[in-house]
Design a protein around this motif. Structure first.
Motif, PDB file in Angstrom:
ATOM      1  N   ASN A 115      -0.429   1.295   1.070  1.00  0.00           N
ATOM      2  CA  ASN A 115      -0.080   0.679  -0.211  1.00  0.00           C
ATOM      3  C   ASN A 115      -1.363   0.487  -1.009  1.00  0.00           C
ATOM      4  N   LEU A 117      -2.972  -0.435  -4.726  1.00  0.00           N
ATOM      5  CA  LEU A 117      -2.776  -1.035  -6.046  1.00  0.00           C
ATOM      6  C   LEU A 117      -4.006  -0.773  -6.911  1.00  0.00           C
ATOM      7  N   VAL A 138       0.358   2.351  -7.027  1.00  0.00           N
ATOM      8  CA  VAL A 138       0.904   1.694  -8.221  1.00  0.00           C
ATOM      9  C   VAL A 138      -0.233   1.364  -9.182  1.00  0.00           C
ATOM     10  N   LEU A 140      -1.453  -0.651 -12.781  1.00  0.00           N
ATOM     11  CA  LEU A 140      -1.192  -1.726 -13.730  1.00  0.00           C
ATOM     12  C   LEU A 140      -2.018  -1.455 -14.979  1.00  0.00           C
ATOM     13  N   SER A 159       3.761   3.241 -12.687  1.00  0.00           N
ATOM     14  CA  SER A 159       2.886   2.351 -13.443  1.00  0.00           C
ATOM     15  C   SER A 159       3.701   1.246 -14.117  1.00  0.00           C
ATOM     16  N   TYR A 160       3.028   0.102 -14.391  1.00  0.00           N
ATOM     17  CA  TYR A 160       3.682  -1.048 -15.015  1.00  0.00           C
ATOM     18  C   TYR A 160       2.782  -1.599 -16.123  1.00  0.00           C
ATOM     19  N   PHE A 202       2.843 -10.489 -13.389  1.00  0.00           N
ATOM     20  CA  PHE A 202       3.122  -9.145 -12.884  1.00  0.00           C
ATOM     21  C   PHE A 202       4.588  -9.030 -12.465  1.00  0.00           C
ATOM     22  N   GLU A 205       7.648  -7.341  -7.575  1.00  0.00           N
ATOM     23  CA  GLU A 205       7.365  -6.505  -6.408  1.00  0.00           C
ATOM     24  C   GLU A 205       5.866  -6.342  -6.164  1.00  0.00           C
ATOM     25  N   ILE A 206       5.046  -6.573  -7.182  1.00  0.00           N
ATOM     26  CA  ILE A 206       3.599  -6.500  -6.985  1.00  0.00           C
ATOM     27  C   ILE A 206       3.158  -7.598  -6.023  1.00  0.00           C
ATOM     28  N   TYR A 207       3.789  -8.751  -6.125  1.00  0.00           N
ATOM     29  CA  TYR A 207       3.432  -9.868  -5.252  1.00  0.00           C
ATOM     30  C   TYR A 207       4.089  -9.748  -3.869  1.00  0.00           C
ATOM     31  N   TRP A 211      -0.759  -5.179   0.034  1.00  0.00           N
ATOM     32  CA  TRP A 211      -1.571  -4.042  -0.400  1.00  0.00           C
ATOM     33  C   TRP A 211      -2.732  -3.826   0.567  1.00  0.00           C
TER      34      TRP A 211
END
Length: 298
Positions: A115, A117, A138, A140, A159-160, A202, A205-207, A211
């Motif tokens: 994973n 980030l 992923v 950001l 991407s977010y 965020f 799901e980022i939290y 990672w």
């Protein structure tokens, strides 16, 4: 009488001579046989060895699989194919140097698929996705227009859009908050942290994901009105400490600038620093939940 006696004596002598001759011949044959026996045995042994070697060779040859006449065709993964085409046809190169990229590439080689980030969606995004093939990468990004532009070219990138409410000119004030507020040294989910540096906006799901690798190469931080990476660096460290177990490799780029230099040393900790190459620093942060009582910085 004398002639008969002489004849008898001669006959006895002949018989005795014949007996001795017979014994001599038998002894001679026996000696010849004993002398030649080892040679015969050795010869047989050599023959047996040759036969055994031939049989082993035949067995080995039969057990070894023959090479295929035509090689098996294996397709390149789409992420790798897209990256090769992109970087072969563009004049725009990633901002990191090859020496700086090599620092994180070594870690990804060991940890991927994992994973990963990344703070920032840039010209190197395809590269990071390819280096973490099979894992989840992923991005950001602060610029919504840039996300739409990249997604139109590479729709497979995840991407977010995120919003930062800080400015580079606030860095000294934010550093003071981070060093003096007791809540900023407590390990918790960033969403529930009371520290003013923790990023809470965020996607959920980022939290929720643990990672394994985090790259802080955004948001923009080269002028006073830019968001700066103060909160991004602090939050990356908090996410790493808050995992249940294991460790997280955190990279910070542009450490030649004041914010990246000071905040990475303060909140990722010099004791966790593993390597610096050019403008990139590599920290390895262990889980603080797995061992209660671990100091914020070693």
């Amino acid at each position: 009488m004398r002639s008969k006696t002489q004849l008898s004596s001669n006959l006895k002598l002949v018989i005795i001579s014949l007996v001795f001759l017979f014994l001599f011949i038998m002894l001679f044959k026996s000696s010849i046989f004993s002398f030649t026996q080892p040679l015969t045995t050795t010869s047989n042994t050599n023959n047996d060895s040759k036969i055994s070697s031939q049989e082993t060779e035949k067995t080995t040859k039969s057990e070894c699989p023959s090479l295929p006449i035509t090689p098996t065709c294996t397709k390149n993964p789409p992420s790798l194919a897209n990256a090769l085409i992109h970087y072969a046809t563009t004049k725009i190169t990633p901002q990191q140097t090859i020496q700086e990229i090599s620092v994180s590439a070594k870690v990804l080689q060991k940890k991927s698929p994992c994973n990963f980030l990344v703070f920032g969606l840039g010209h190197d995004s395809l590269m990071w996705t390819s280096l973490n093939y099979g894992g989840r990468t992923v991005f950001l990004e602060e610029d919504k227009t840039w996300i739409e532009q990249i997604q139109s070219k590479f729709p497979t990138l995840e991407s977010y859009h995120v919003v930062y409410d800080t400015k580079v000119h606030q860095s000294d004030e934010l550093m003071k908050i981070g060093m003096e507020q007791e809540d900023c040294k407590k390990v918790s989910d960033p969403r529930f942290s009371k520290c003013g540096l923790a990023l809470k906006g965020f996607p959920s799901e980022i939290y929720d994901v643990e990672w394994d690798v985090i790259m802080v190469d955004a948001p923009t931080g080269y002028f006073d009105g830019a968001p700066g990476r103060m909160s991004a660096i602090y939050t990356a460290g908090l996410i790493a400490r808050n995992r249940e177990n294991g460790d997280t490799d955190v990279f910070v780029h542009d450490v030649d600038r004041k914010v990246e230099d000071q905040f990475s040393k303060a909140f990722l900790c010099e004791g966790y620093l593993r390597e610096q190459e050019g403008r990139i620093r590599h920290f390895n942060i262990p889980s603080h939940r797995a061992r209660l009582g671990r100091p914020y910085c070693p």
